[in-house]
Design a protein around this motif. Structure first.
Motif, PDB file in Angstrom:
ATOM      1  N   GLU A  23      12.811  -4.305  -2.933  1.00 45.04           N
ATOM      2  CA  GLU A  23      11.650  -3.875  -3.715  1.00 45.04           C
ATOM      3  C   GLU A  23      11.989  -3.760  -5.202  1.00 45.04           C
ATOM      4  OE1 GLU A  23      10.712  -3.133   0.376  1.00 45.04           O
ATOM      5  OE2 GLU A  23      12.478  -2.584  -0.784  1.00 45.04           O
ATOM      6  N   LEU A  24      13.183  -3.224  -5.479  1.00 44.46           N
ATOM      7  CA  LEU A  24      13.598  -3.045  -6.876  1.00 44.46           C
ATOM      8  C   LEU A  24      13.831  -4.388  -7.561  1.00 44.46           C
ATOM      9  CD1 LEU A  24      16.028  -0.020  -6.462  1.00 44.46           C
ATOM     10  CD2 LEU A  24      13.862   0.006  -7.682  1.00 44.46           C
ATOM     11  N   LEU A  25      14.503  -5.302  -6.849  1.00 47.48           N
ATOM     12  CA  LEU A  25      14.804  -6.617  -7.426  1.00 47.48           C
ATOM     13  C   LEU A  25      13.550  -7.456  -7.628  1.00 47.48           C
ATOM     14  CD1 LEU A  25      18.059  -7.556  -5.487  1.00 47.48           C
ATOM     15  CD2 LEU A  25      17.873  -7.180  -7.928  1.00 47.48           C
ATOM     16  N   LEU A  26      12.638  -7.388  -6.667  1.00 47.24           N
ATOM     17  CA  LEU A  26      11.417  -8.195  -6.764  1.00 47.24           C
ATOM     18  C   LEU A  26      10.347  -7.509  -7.605  1.00 47.24           C
ATOM     19  CD1 LEU A  26      11.122  -9.462  -3.080  1.00 47.24           C
ATOM     20  CD2 LEU A  26      11.858 -10.775  -5.065  1.00 47.24           C
ATOM     21  N   ASN A  27      10.629  -6.267  -8.017  1.00 49.91           N
ATOM     22  CA  ASN A  27       9.702  -5.491  -8.847  1.00 49.91           C
ATOM     23  C   ASN A  27       8.317  -5.401  -8.203  1.00 49.91           C
ATOM     24  OD1 ASN A  27       8.933  -3.973 -11.034  1.00 49.91           O
ATOM     25  ND2 ASN A  27       8.396  -5.732 -12.294  1.00 49.91           N
ATOM     26  N   THR A  28       8.308  -5.172  -6.864  1.00 49.30           N
ATOM     27  CA  THR A  28       7.017  -5.059  -6.169  1.00 49.30           C
ATOM     28  C   THR A  28       6.428  -3.681  -6.448  1.00 49.30           C
ATOM     29  OG1 THR A  28       8.054  -4.247  -4.151  1.00 49.30           O
ATOM     30  CG2 THR A  28       7.700  -6.616  -4.273  1.00 49.30           C
ATOM     31  N   LEU A  29       5.114  -3.611  -6.402  1.00 50.75           N
ATOM     32  CA  LEU A  29       4.446  -2.338  -6.671  1.00 50.75           C
ATOM     33  C   LEU A  29       4.523  -1.446  -5.438  1.00 50.75           C
ATOM     34  CD1 LEU A  29       1.324  -3.658  -8.585  1.00 50.75           C
ATOM     35  CD2 LEU A  29       3.229  -2.403  -9.540  1.00 50.75           C
ATOM     36  N   PRO A  30       4.667  -0.136  -5.640  1.00 45.21           N
ATOM     37  CA  PRO A  30       4.780   0.772  -4.492  1.00 45.21           C
ATOM     38  C   PRO A  30       3.467   0.933  -3.735  1.00 45.21           C
ATOM     39  CG  PRO A  30       4.702   2.022  -6.522  1.00 45.21           C
ATOM     40  CD  PRO A  30       4.736   0.580  -6.917  1.00 45.21           C
ATOM     41  N   GLN A  31       3.583   1.385  -2.501  1.00 43.57           N
ATOM     42  CA  GLN A  31       2.427   1.673  -1.658  1.00 43.57           C
ATOM     43  C   GLN A  31       1.687   2.880  -2.248  1.00 43.57           C
ATOM     44  OE1 GLN A  31       2.425  -0.637   0.734  1.00 43.57           O
ATOM     45  NE2 GLN A  31       0.388  -0.038   1.373  1.00 43.57           N
ATOM     46  N   PHE A  81      -5.585  -0.708  -4.584  1.00 39.23           N
ATOM     47  CA  PHE A  81      -5.362  -2.109  -4.209  1.00 39.23           C
ATOM     48  C   PHE A  81      -4.390  -2.819  -5.157  1.00 39.23           C
ATOM     49  CE2 PHE A  81      -9.545  -0.978  -2.501  1.00 39.23           C
ATOM     50  CZ  PHE A  81      -9.310  -1.245  -1.158  1.00 39.23           C
ATOM     51  N   SER A  82      -3.612  -2.039  -5.908  1.00 36.63           N
ATOM     52  CA  SER A  82      -2.724  -2.648  -6.914  1.00 36.63           C
ATOM     53  C   SER A  82      -1.713  -3.613  -6.292  1.00 36.63           C
ATOM     54  CB  SER A  82      -2.009  -1.570  -7.733  1.00 36.63           C
ATOM     55  OG  SER A  82      -1.278  -0.717  -6.892  1.00 36.63           O
ATOM     56  N   LYS A  83      -1.147  -3.224  -5.162  1.00 35.83           N
ATOM     57  CA  LYS A  83      -0.134  -4.072  -4.513  1.00 35.83           C
ATOM     58  C   LYS A  83      -0.769  -5.385  -4.028  1.00 35.83           C
ATOM     59  CE  LYS A  83       3.735  -3.690  -1.384  1.00 35.83           C
ATOM     60  NZ  LYS A  83       4.743  -2.775  -0.941  1.00 35.83           N
ATOM     61  N   THR A  84      -1.925  -5.273  -3.372  1.00 44.07           N
ATOM     62  CA  THR A  84      -2.629  -6.458  -2.845  1.00 44.07           C
ATOM     63  C   THR A  84      -3.047  -7.394  -3.975  1.00 44.07           C
ATOM     64  OG1 THR A  84      -3.520  -4.993  -1.147  1.00 44.07           O
ATOM     65  CG2 THR A  84      -4.514  -7.155  -1.306  1.00 44.07           C
ATOM     66  N   LEU A  85      -3.621  -6.826  -5.039  1.00 42.67           N
ATOM     67  CA  LEU A  85      -4.068  -7.650  -6.165  1.00 42.67           C
ATOM     68  C   LEU A  85      -2.884  -8.297  -6.887  1.00 42.67           C
ATOM     69  CD1 LEU A  85      -6.890  -5.384  -7.631  1.00 42.67           C
ATOM     70  CD2 LEU A  85      -7.197  -7.623  -6.585  1.00 42.67           C
ATOM     71  N   HIS A  86      -1.792  -7.551  -7.002  1.00 44.37           N
ATOM     72  CA  HIS A  86      -0.598  -8.094  -7.660  1.00 44.37           C
ATOM     73  C   HIS A  86      -0.071  -9.308  -6.890  1.00 44.37           C
ATOM     74  CE1 HIS A  86       2.986  -8.064 -10.160  1.00 44.37           C
ATOM     75  NE2 HIS A  86       3.697  -8.239  -9.066  1.00 44.37           N
ATOM     76  N   GLU A  87       0.042  -9.153  -5.568  1.00 42.53           N
ATOM     77  CA  GLU A  87       0.527 -10.260  -4.724  1.00 42.53           C
ATOM     78  C   GLU A  87      -0.377 -11.477  -4.854  1.00 42.53           C
ATOM     79  OE1 GLU A  87       3.430 -10.506  -3.024  1.00 42.53           O
ATOM     80  OE2 GLU A  87       3.793  -8.620  -4.074  1.00 42.53           O
TER      81      GLU A  87
END
Length: 201
Positions: A23-31, A81-87
């Protein structure tokens, strides 16, 4: 620095956040919501429109979410929906243009709901449309919406000339808003204009 969200934004249950190296390396947004709340939203499997992509159906959970976010002015819910929209939009090459609010309506609501969804998802966008009417589409009947005169004006045609654009709105109902935006942008010189919404009503 963004404050870490420890509880579900919708039901306040504690979130089990497991942030690992991936998660840290891919800079994904948290749940930001719990799995139980997430399951209440229904993803769209088959798109109804060729030039418009919508992510979720307008079910009871979504109706409740929109009411809290837009009409009870809960800006924190932009993160739901930040994670979904980001993806969905992180690799987008088209210029992203949000559907704007009329300045008077913006004063009443205190924030531009489409802008905030994109900001929460860390998606860059550019304002290239101004809204000419303060009439709200949500207060009109289907027939009234379909007869709506042009709602938009292009801010700077040179910026969009020969560009591929993606117009973003929160909800697709009759398609009037997106179609009017598409028409005015193409007339101003855009190469292609597609639509994207969080919800299909």
């Amino acid at each position: 620095m963004n404050r870490q969200i420890l509880n579900c934004l919708l039901c306040d249950h504690e979130l089990q956040q497991n942030i690992g190296w991936k998660e840290l390396l891919l800079n994904t947004l948290p749940q930001t919501i719990c799995p139980r709340c997430e399951q209440r939203f229904q993803r769209i499997e088959h798109q109804q429109e060729e030039s418009v992509v919508s992510l979720f159906h307008y079910n009871e959970a979504m109706k409740d979410y929109l009411h809290r976010y837009k009409f009870l002015h809960d800006i924190l819910l932009a993160k739901v929906f930040s994670k979904t929209l980001h993806e969905q939009l992180k690799d987008e090459t088209r210029l992203i243009i949000p559907i704007p609010m009329h300045p008077e309506n913006l004063k009443l609501r205190t924030f531009a709901h489409v802008d905030e969804l994109l900001k929460a998802a860390k998606i860059p966008f550019a304002h290239q449309l101004t809204k000419l009417s303060k009439e709200q589409q949500s207060l009109k009947t289907r027939e009234e919406r379909l007869k709506t005169p042009q709602l938009f004006e292009v801010i700077n045609p040179t910026v969009i000339k020969d560009k591929n654009l993606l117009v973003v709105d929160d909800i697709y109902t009759t398609g009037t808003t997106l179609n009017l935006a598409k028409k005015v942008l193409l007339e101003a010189g855009a190469k292609t204009v597609d639509g994207f919404t969080l919800i299909h009503g």
